[in-house]
Design a protein around this motif. Structure first.
Motif, PDB file in Angstrom:
ATOM      1  N   UNK A   1       0.838  -1.209   0.000  1.00 40.21           N
ATOM      2  CA  UNK A   1       0.000   0.000   0.000  1.00 40.21           C
ATOM      3  C   UNK A   1       0.871   1.258   0.000  1.00 40.21           C
ATOM      4  N   UNK A   2       1.932   1.225   0.785  1.00 40.85           N
ATOM      5  CA  UNK A   2       2.852   2.363   0.858  1.00 40.85           C
ATOM      6  C   UNK A   2       3.488   2.618  -0.503  1.00 40.85           C
ATOM      7  N   UNK A   3       3.909   1.547  -1.140  1.00 41.24           N
ATOM      8  CA  UNK A   3       4.535   1.663  -2.457  1.00 41.24           C
ATOM      9  C   UNK A   3       3.533   2.150  -3.503  1.00 41.24           C
TER      10      UNK A   3
ATOM     11  N   UNK B   1       1.106   4.088  -2.927  1.00 45.36           N
ATOM     12  CA  UNK B   1       0.857   5.499  -2.658  1.00 45.36           C
ATOM     13  C   UNK B   1       2.053   6.379  -3.008  1.00 45.36           C
ATOM     14  N   UNK B   2       3.228   5.976  -2.546  1.00 46.76           N
ATOM     15  CA  UNK B   2       4.436   6.779  -2.742  1.00 46.76           C
ATOM     16  C   UNK B   2       5.120   6.526  -4.083  1.00 46.76           C
ATOM     17  N   UNK B   3       4.778   5.428  -4.703  1.00 47.54           N
ATOM     18  CA  UNK B   3       5.379   4.995  -5.980  1.00 47.54           C
ATOM     19  C   UNK B   3       6.742   4.340  -5.802  1.00 47.54           C
ATOM     20  N   UNK B   4       7.564   4.863  -4.879  1.00 53.17           N
ATOM     21  CA  UNK B   4       8.870   4.245  -4.640  1.00 53.17           C
ATOM     22  C   UNK B   4       9.341   4.655  -3.245  1.00 53.17           C
TER      23      UNK B   4
ATOM     24  N   UNK C   1      12.866   0.657  -3.690  1.00 54.62           N
ATOM     25  CA  UNK C   1      11.875  -0.359  -4.057  1.00 54.62           C
ATOM     26  C   UNK C   1      10.641   0.276  -4.691  1.00 54.62           C
ATOM     27  N   UNK C   2      10.046  -0.459  -5.602  1.00 51.74           N
ATOM     28  CA  UNK C   2       8.765  -0.027  -6.153  1.00 51.74           C
ATOM     29  C   UNK C   2       7.991  -1.272  -6.579  1.00 51.74           C
TER      30      UNK C   2
END
Lengths: 111, 111
Positions: free
Chosen positions: B35-37, B39-42, B83-84
């Motif tokens: 979910x974090x990825x 939202x933040x994309x990376x 990471x993404x």
DNA sequence: AATATATATCGCAATATTACGATTAATATC
DNA sequence: GATATTAATCGTAATATTGCGATATATATT
């Protein structure tokens, strides 16, 4: 904090629920059971024991997990138990998992 | 047959694949990471360590599992790893899981 | 009541998973 | 080169998972 136990209390209800459904689906025997139920609509434990490459005790354990998470339900009929998909839980699981995959992906490369 | 080891060789490739993706999603920390990825994309490992209620070593382990199944990818940048979401693996996981839920449910009651 | 059937549970063994501190390896900075 | 930062890996401990034979329980049949 106890080693070996997942720290679920620090995650959201949604995150815990998505993970719980995913975990229940995380074994090929359970996928096979669900596919069989989706195809046949209903069956008894013995049918699955004949169908799967697993002992009766193991099949029963897997059924227990699927039932516990709400994906299937069972009704006792004499000495047998008739299992089928639990529509309510099934739809809920689908919604939770789809919710995770619903976010749009970025068109940017990684980093 | 070895006790404790899943008998994957007796199930179809599809069943094993659905189960593998599900298993990788079967922990709330991994859901939170994804979910974090999304939202933040990376992000870098350290971001996640700050974000999650887990030790750095544990976060790294979870990242390793997500990467192994193909849901995320990481690129080394100096001392950090960025990471993404791995778009290809992500779409594939989505397809496999959707495939399971695509079958129509019966309108009949259980048994 | 005796016997048969179906299946959940028990008990056990082997492996996997989860968590964390410590360590290692790679890179960056001074 | 010395020091700092980052994160993967190692080692460990506790718990969970997976598999199966044996057993217990409930129901059905004779």
């Amino acid at each position: 904090m106890i080693m070996g136990l997942t720290k679920t209390e620090h995650f959201s209800k949604n995150q815990n629920q998505v993970a719980a459904y995913a975990k229940a689906l995380g074994h090929p025997a359970r996928i096979a059971i669900l596919e069989y139920l989706l195809q046949k609509k209903a069956c008894i434990c013995g049918d699955l024991v004949d169908e799967l490459p697993l002992a009766q005790a193991t099949v029963s354990q897997h059924l227990k997990e699927l039932k516990a998470v709400g994906l299937i339900k069972g009704e006792i009929e004499g000495t047998s138990v008739c299992y089928c998909i639990n529509e309510k839980g099934w739809e809920e699981a689908k919604d939770f998992l789809l919710g995770l995959f619903a976010s749009p992906l970025s068109d940017k490369s990684c980093c």
